[in-house]
Motif scaffolding. Structure first.
Motif, short mmCIF file in Angstrom:
data_model
loop_
_atom_site.label_atom_id
_atom_site.label_comp_id
_atom_site.label_asym_id
_atom_site.label_seq_id
_atom_site.Cartn_x
_atom_site.Cartn_y
_atom_site.Cartn_z
N ALA A 90 63.13 67.98 -8.61
CA ALA A 90 61.67 67.94 -8.70
C ALA A 90 61.24 68.91 -9.79
O ALA A 90 61.99 69.83 -10.16
N SER A 91 60.02 68.74 -10.28
CA SER A 91 59.52 69.60 -11.35
C SER A 91 59.21 70.99 -10.81
O SER A 91 58.93 71.18 -9.63
N LEU A 108 55.72 71.19 -9.15
CA LEU A 108 55.64 70.65 -7.79
C LEU A 108 56.32 71.58 -6.79
O LEU A 108 55.81 71.81 -5.69
N ASP A 132 64.66 62.06 -8.54
CA ASP A 132 63.57 62.97 -8.88
C ASP A 132 62.40 62.66 -7.94
O ASP A 132 61.84 61.56 -7.96
N THR A 185 59.48 64.21 -7.79
CA THR A 185 58.21 64.76 -8.27
C THR A 185 57.03 63.84 -7.94
O THR A 185 55.97 64.30 -7.52
N ASP A 186 57.23 62.55 -8.14
CA ASP A 186 56.13 61.60 -7.93
C ASP A 186 56.24 60.86 -6.61
O ASP A 186 55.59 59.82 -6.41
#
Length: 302
Positions: free
Chosen positions: A107-108, A111, A154, A156-157
């Protein structure tokens, strides 16, 4: 190579009798959500297992045949010896003939910081520093693990439900091993996807953005799709890209890798990359035991 011949050559592989899934990744990236999703699908999940005990756990499973068919162990990085201990544990079970996969959740930074702040808890590796310091320390510690992971997701979203659905798509498979492909369109001006296994640049195709009647449409509209695909080189690119992927997909099967992301980029992620991604997904979805999902990361951006 014709598509018919390529499809026939992509032979199914029999899944192992016992599956071991190692779940690791960034703290706050969704390990608990992934664990719960796997449990709902009948997996036996062990959380917080020290990496040096992986082989011990598998030995216990081997002593009771049929007791656990699908085992997932969740590892988190709490010590500098994490990577070495994990590699030693996995080497021991590989020597015993046990097949395993490694799922890495990413994840970013933005976030992850937000999740820790909302939970009002420190990052496990931040010590007396900031949350970002802990995140960077963990990234450094897990870099070699991520490089060798079979599957990188990922989050993140993804919200909780989105991640649970992704885990279900990846691991709820009762038949022959399925290679799961995510074909993602994106815009280069918004950054390259961090979890892409393959990256294709289709900015060589004339941009529909400069055609007034096509500008408000997207690559999912037939007029834009036709404009993109009839341009010189576009059809040949799709043909050759699919053909080039065939030995890669076959190699993934041999190496027990079951997930890959194909990222296709244009300038804004609205026209060319969307149309090419849709066509690639359509072609790849015709292959046996291959499940294709299409996502358009930047389609809704201005």
């Amino acid at each position: 190579m014709t598509m018919g011949t390529a499809a026939e050559e992509l032979a199914p592989v029999k899944p192992p009798e016992n599956e071991l899934l190692v779940i690791t990744g960034m703290s706050g990236a969704g390990r608990t959500t992934a664990s719960h999703a796997l449990e709902d699908m009948g997996w036996y999940v062990v959380e917080g297992l020290p990496p040096e005990l992986i082989s011990t756990m598998m030995d216990l499973v081997a002593r009771h045949p049929g007791s656990v068919e699908k085992l997932a162990v969740v590892l988190d990085a709490r010590s500098r010896g994490f990577y070495t201990n994990m590699q030693e544990g996995l080497a021991q079970i590989a020597a015993a003939g046990i097949t395993y996969r490694v799922l890495f959740l990413e994840a970013s930074d933005e976030l992850l910081v937000r999740r820790f702040e909302q939970g009002r808890r420190p990052h496990p590796l931040q010590n007396d520093g900031r949350i970002l310091d802990g995140i960077q320390a963990e990234r450094d510690l897990l870099a070699p693990v991520k490089d060798q992971a079979d599957i990188i997701v990922d989050t993140t979203d993804l919200n909780v439900h989105g991640l649970a659905n992704a885990i279900n798509e990846l691991f709820n498979d009762d038949g022959p091993i399925t290679l799961r492909l995510n074909v993602m369109s994106f815009g280069f001006k918004y950054g390259v996807p961090t979890d892409a296994n393959f990256l294709a640049d289709v900015r060589f195709i004339p941009n529909p953005h400069w055609v007034p009647e096509l500008r408000p449409l997207t690559g999912q509209d037939s007029k834009v799709r036709d404009f993109v695909l009839v341009n010189e080189g576009a059809g040949e690119f799709v043909d050759r890209y699919v053909e080039a992927l065939m030995p890669v997909l076959e190699g993934y099967r041999r190496e027990n890798k079951h997930y890959a992301t194909l990222a296709v980029g244009c300038t804004g992620g609205k026209h060319r990359s969307v149309a090419i991604s849709e066509e690639l997904a359509r072609r790849l979805d015709q292959l046996p035991n291959v499940k294709v999902n299409t996502t358009h990361r930047d389609l809704g951006r201005e």
